[in-house]
Design a protein around this motif. Structure first.
Motif, PDB file in Angstrom:
ATOM      1  N   GLU A 305      54.644  80.561  22.320  1.00  0.00           N
ATOM      2  CA  GLU A 305      54.442  80.773  23.757  1.00  0.00           C
ATOM      3  C   GLU A 305      54.674  79.454  24.465  1.00  0.00           C
ATOM      4  O   GLU A 305      54.229  78.406  24.016  1.00  0.00           O
ATOM      5  N   LYS A 306      55.367  79.543  25.578  1.00  0.00           N
ATOM      6  CA  LYS A 306      55.707  78.325  26.296  1.00  0.00           C
ATOM      7  C   LYS A 306      55.170  78.441  27.724  1.00  0.00           C
ATOM      8  O   LYS A 306      55.432  79.427  28.407  1.00  0.00           O
ATOM      9  N   THR A 307      54.403  77.470  28.159  1.00  0.00           N
ATOM     10  CA  THR A 307      53.941  77.459  29.550  1.00  0.00           C
ATOM     11  C   THR A 307      54.227  76.101  30.157  1.00  0.00           C
ATOM     12  O   THR A 307      54.015  75.074  29.520  1.00  0.00           O
ATOM     13  N   ALA A 308      54.720  76.137  31.365  1.00  0.00           N
ATOM     14  CA  ALA A 308      55.025  74.887  32.060  1.00  0.00           C
ATOM     15  C   ALA A 308      54.019  74.711  33.181  1.00  0.00           C
ATOM     16  O   ALA A 308      53.696  75.653  33.899  1.00  0.00           O
ATOM     17  N   LYS A 309      53.507  73.522  33.282  1.00  0.00           N
ATOM     18  CA  LYS A 309      52.557  73.237  34.359  1.00  0.00           C
ATOM     19  C   LYS A 309      53.049  72.023  35.129  1.00  0.00           C
ATOM     20  O   LYS A 309      53.239  70.957  34.559  1.00  0.00           O
ATOM     21  N   SER A 310      53.301  72.205  36.398  1.00  0.00           N
ATOM     22  CA  SER A 310      53.739  71.053  37.185  1.00  0.00           C
ATOM     23  C   SER A 310      52.626  70.672  38.143  1.00  0.00           C
ATOM     24  O   SER A 310      51.769  71.471  38.476  1.00  0.00           O
ATOM     25  N   PHE A 311      52.674  69.455  38.594  1.00  0.00           N
ATOM     26  CA  PHE A 311      51.624  68.967  39.482  1.00  0.00           C
ATOM     27  C   PHE A 311      51.755  69.580  40.861  1.00  0.00           C
ATOM     28  O   PHE A 311      52.850  69.899  41.303  1.00  0.00           O
ATOM     29  N   SER A 312      50.637  69.715  41.496  1.00  0.00           N
ATOM     30  CA  SER A 312      50.497  70.419  42.778  1.00  0.00           C
ATOM     31  C   SER A 312      51.755  70.328  43.628  1.00  0.00           C
ATOM     32  O   SER A 312      51.978  69.348  44.316  1.00  0.00           O
ATOM     33  N   GLU A 313      52.535  71.378  43.562  1.00  0.00           N
ATOM     34  CA  GLU A 313      53.801  71.355  44.257  1.00  0.00           C
ATOM     35  C   GLU A 313      53.629  71.668  45.737  1.00  0.00           C
ATOM     36  O   GLU A 313      54.496  71.409  46.537  1.00  0.00           O
ATOM     37  N   ARG A 314      52.471  72.250  46.055  1.00  0.00           N
ATOM     38  CA  ARG A 314      52.270  72.642  47.454  1.00  0.00           C
ATOM     39  C   ARG A 314      52.150  71.428  48.360  1.00  0.00           C
ATOM     40  O   ARG A 314      52.565  71.419  49.488  1.00  0.00           O
ATOM     41  N   ILE A 315      51.567  70.383  47.811  1.00  0.00           N
ATOM     42  CA  ILE A 315      51.352  69.196  48.624  1.00  0.00           C
ATOM     43  C   ILE A 315      52.584  68.303  48.576  1.00  0.00           C
ATOM     44  O   ILE A 315      53.116  67.888  49.582  1.00  0.00           O
ATOM     45  N   LEU A 316      53.059  68.061  47.366  1.00  0.00           N
ATOM     46  CA  LEU A 316      54.172  67.127  47.234  1.00  0.00           C
ATOM     47  C   LEU A 316      55.007  67.590  46.051  1.00  0.00           C
ATOM     48  O   LEU A 316      54.493  67.923  45.004  1.00  0.00           O
ATOM     49  N   ARG A 317      56.312  67.551  46.216  1.00  0.00           N
ATOM     50  CA  ARG A 317      57.170  67.887  45.078  1.00  0.00           C
ATOM     51  C   ARG A 317      57.239  66.676  44.176  1.00  0.00           C
ATOM     52  O   ARG A 317      57.701  65.623  44.562  1.00  0.00           O
ATOM     53  N   PHE A 318      56.735  66.883  42.978  1.00  0.00           N
ATOM     54  CA  PHE A 318      56.619  65.799  42.037  1.00  0.00           C
ATOM     55  C   PHE A 318      57.458  66.172  40.833  1.00  0.00           C
ATOM     56  O   PHE A 318      57.296  67.234  40.276  1.00  0.00           O
ATOM     57  N   PRO A 319      58.399  65.342  40.428  1.00  0.00           N
ATOM     58  CA  PRO A 319      59.286  65.765  39.334  1.00  0.00           C
ATOM     59  C   PRO A 319      58.670  65.615  37.961  1.00  0.00           C
ATOM     60  O   PRO A 319      59.347  65.323  37.011  1.00  0.00           O
ATOM     61  N   VAL A 320      57.364  65.783  37.845  1.00  0.00           N
ATOM     62  CA  VAL A 320      56.704  65.635  36.559  1.00  0.00           C
ATOM     63  C   VAL A 320      56.142  66.980  36.127  1.00  0.00           C
ATOM     64  O   VAL A 320      55.544  67.692  36.924  1.00  0.00           O
ATOM     65  N   GLU A 321      56.370  67.311  34.877  1.00  0.00           N
ATOM     66  CA  GLU A 321      55.972  68.617  34.382  1.00  0.00           C
ATOM     67  C   GLU A 321      55.373  68.452  32.995  1.00  0.00           C
ATOM     68  O   GLU A 321      55.798  67.598  32.236  1.00  0.00           O
TER      69      GLU A 321
END
Lengths: 406, 93
Positions: A305-321
């Protein structure tokens, strides 16, 4: 220096005049005592200078020693301002009241303006908005923009889009009106079959039927031709010419939808044992930077199973996942099922496939299935759904897009 | 004689280690901004103050700042900022 003056403003300072013969001496003494002085200005017989409130008493002591006389010209800074304000309560109260009133009044919607309307009257839209719950004099907090916009759209079909936004105490209603030309319903057209089927009923409102009940038709076949034969014939020699019209009507046909499914008599059940390992990967801009965890999977059979979690994209688009890959160990259990059970499974699968094709408006007449494959280990089933539906679609004669009619 | 020798030694030390000379040799540092402001560090006090002339005590004697409408913007221990129209800086003894 600026910092010092700022600090002096908060702690309070004095403007004093120093008179006497040994003013330079006093200044030097103050300097050596570490008393900061600033903005010194020489007058004819005195020096005007600014001094810290706290250092004043030290200076006064020094002054009496050097024989200089001090006179306070002005008291400045926050402590003195504060003191003055405490004496003038009314002013402070008024100031507070003013700010409070400003705050209160600005939390209401006082004006409503309309933008983007061309056909509809602004007054009408304002009235409509008021009925939907956006009126002058209401609290901003009470305004539900989405709800009002939706209600307005439902209430007035001429509106294509409604957007509300508040600017200060003004509510701006932006509207986009429906400016599309009315749907083209003119022009000669034929009715053709949308799909294969067996005709059961032909209802012609306009045009001439080209098929009869009981006939099978293929997709694209002409069903009702959009012509009208003139009934009136003045004499034998007059050649009747058909008039092209827009064919209208319904052609009800039996349509079949098929689905095929199969099932084996031995089934493998995959079951998780509960053991798992995880690998975390830090992705920066799509590139893996850091991997944490066991990269080798210690299980013979496993699911991932693969899940990706990115940092709060609603506030700022952050290219870290962060991608988490979890491997679950599974064991495969082989299970024999009976012929009847296998058949049931096959039917369910075939049925699901068949039902997927049936359009939503169709009336289901009959469901049948047949076993078309029956081997030692395998059962295959065809599932047929028979529906009754209108298969006529309008096709403009001079070649245009197809539109479903009725 | 000893004083002079020590000063020489300090001077060469400052040169060698590239240290600020005013610290090693205990000299005033004078910063002049156009003719508007004069900032003097490491002084020893005011000898005379008038709007045309300010005399400051230094380690090596006296500094006379002459000009018009001279005011002392800031005065603290070993630091002084003079503002106004500065016309002349002169070392006295």
């Amino acid at each position: 220096m600026f910092i010092l003056k700022l600090q002096a403003f908060f702690t309070g300072y004095l403007v004093i005049a120093v008179k006497g013969k040994n003013t330079e001496k006093l200044i030097n003494l103050a300097m050596h005592d570490g008393i900061p002085l600033w903005d010194l200005q020489k007058d004819t017989d005195k020096i005007v200078l600014k001094i810290d409130l706290d250092s004043f008493y030290t200076l006064r002591r020094l002054a009496s020693r050097t024989g200089c006389r001090l006179r306070i010209l002005h008291k400045g800074g926050f402590p003195f301002l504060y003191h003055r304000f405490t004496r003038r309560r009314g002013l402070v109260l008024g100031l507070c009241f003013f700010i409070f009133a400003l705050y209160c009044l600005s939390s209401f919607i006082l004006f409503v303006s309309v933008e983007g309307n061309e056909v509809l009257q602004a007054e009408y839209i304002r009235h409509l908005a008021a009925e939907c719950g956006a009126y002058p004099g209401m609290l901003k907090q009470r305004l539900n923009k989405d709800k009002v916009a939706n209600m307005m759209l439902l209430a007035e079909p001429q509106l294509e889009w409604v957007g509300l936004h508040v600017q200060g105490t003004r509510l701006i209603i932006e509207v986009v009106e429906d400016t599309r030309p009315p749907l083209e319903v003119e022009g000669p057209a034929n009715l053709v079959a949308a799909k294969d089927g067996l005709i059961t009923e032909v209802i012609v409102i306009n045009g001439e039927a080209r098929v009869e009940p009981g006939e099978t038709v293929r997709r694209g076949q002409l069903l009702v031709e959009g012509i009208l034969q003139p009934q009136y014939t003045p004499d034998e020699t007059w050649e009747p010419t058909p008039v092209p019209v827009r064919a209208r009507g319904e052609v009800i046909a039996r349509v079949w939808y098929e689905g095929y499914g199969e099932a084996t008599l031995t089934q493998t059940l995959r079951q998780r044992t509960g053991r798992k390992t995880s690998v975390w990967t830090l992705l920066v801009d799509g590139q893996s930077v850091l991997k944490v965890g066991r990269t080798e999977v210690p299980f013979a059979t496993y699911e991932t199973e693969k899940t990706a979690k990115s940092f709060s994209e609603r506030i700022l688009r952050f290219p870290v996942e962060i991608v988490t890959e979890t491997h679950y160990e599974v064991i495969e259990n082989k299970k024999r099922i009976s012929q009847a059970q296998a058949l049931e499974t096959a039917i369910q699968r075939a049925k699901a496939l068949a039902e997927l094709q049936v359009p939503s408006g169709a009336k289901i007449e009959r469901r049948t299935y047949e076993k078309i494959l029956d081997e030692q280990e395998l059962v295959g089933v065809r599932y047929v759904i028979e529906t009754l539906e209108n298969i006529a679609v309008t096709e403009t004669i001079n070649g245009g897009e197809k539109k479903f009619d009725g | 004689m000893g004083e002079k020798k020590s000063s020489k030694w300090r001077h060469s030390l400052a040169e060698m280690l590239e240290l600020p000379q005013e610290i090693i040799l205990n000299l005033p540092r004078i910063t002049l901004i156009g003719n508007l402001q004069c900032y003097i560090e490491n002084h020893h006090g005011i000898i005379e103050y008038t709007t045309e002339r300010i005399r400051l005590a230094l380690n090596l004697g006296e500094l006379i700042v002459s000009g018009k409408d001279l005011t002392i913007r800031y005065l603290a221990n070993e630091e002084i900022a003079i503002a106004g129209t500065i016309e002349k800086l002169q070392y006295g003894s």
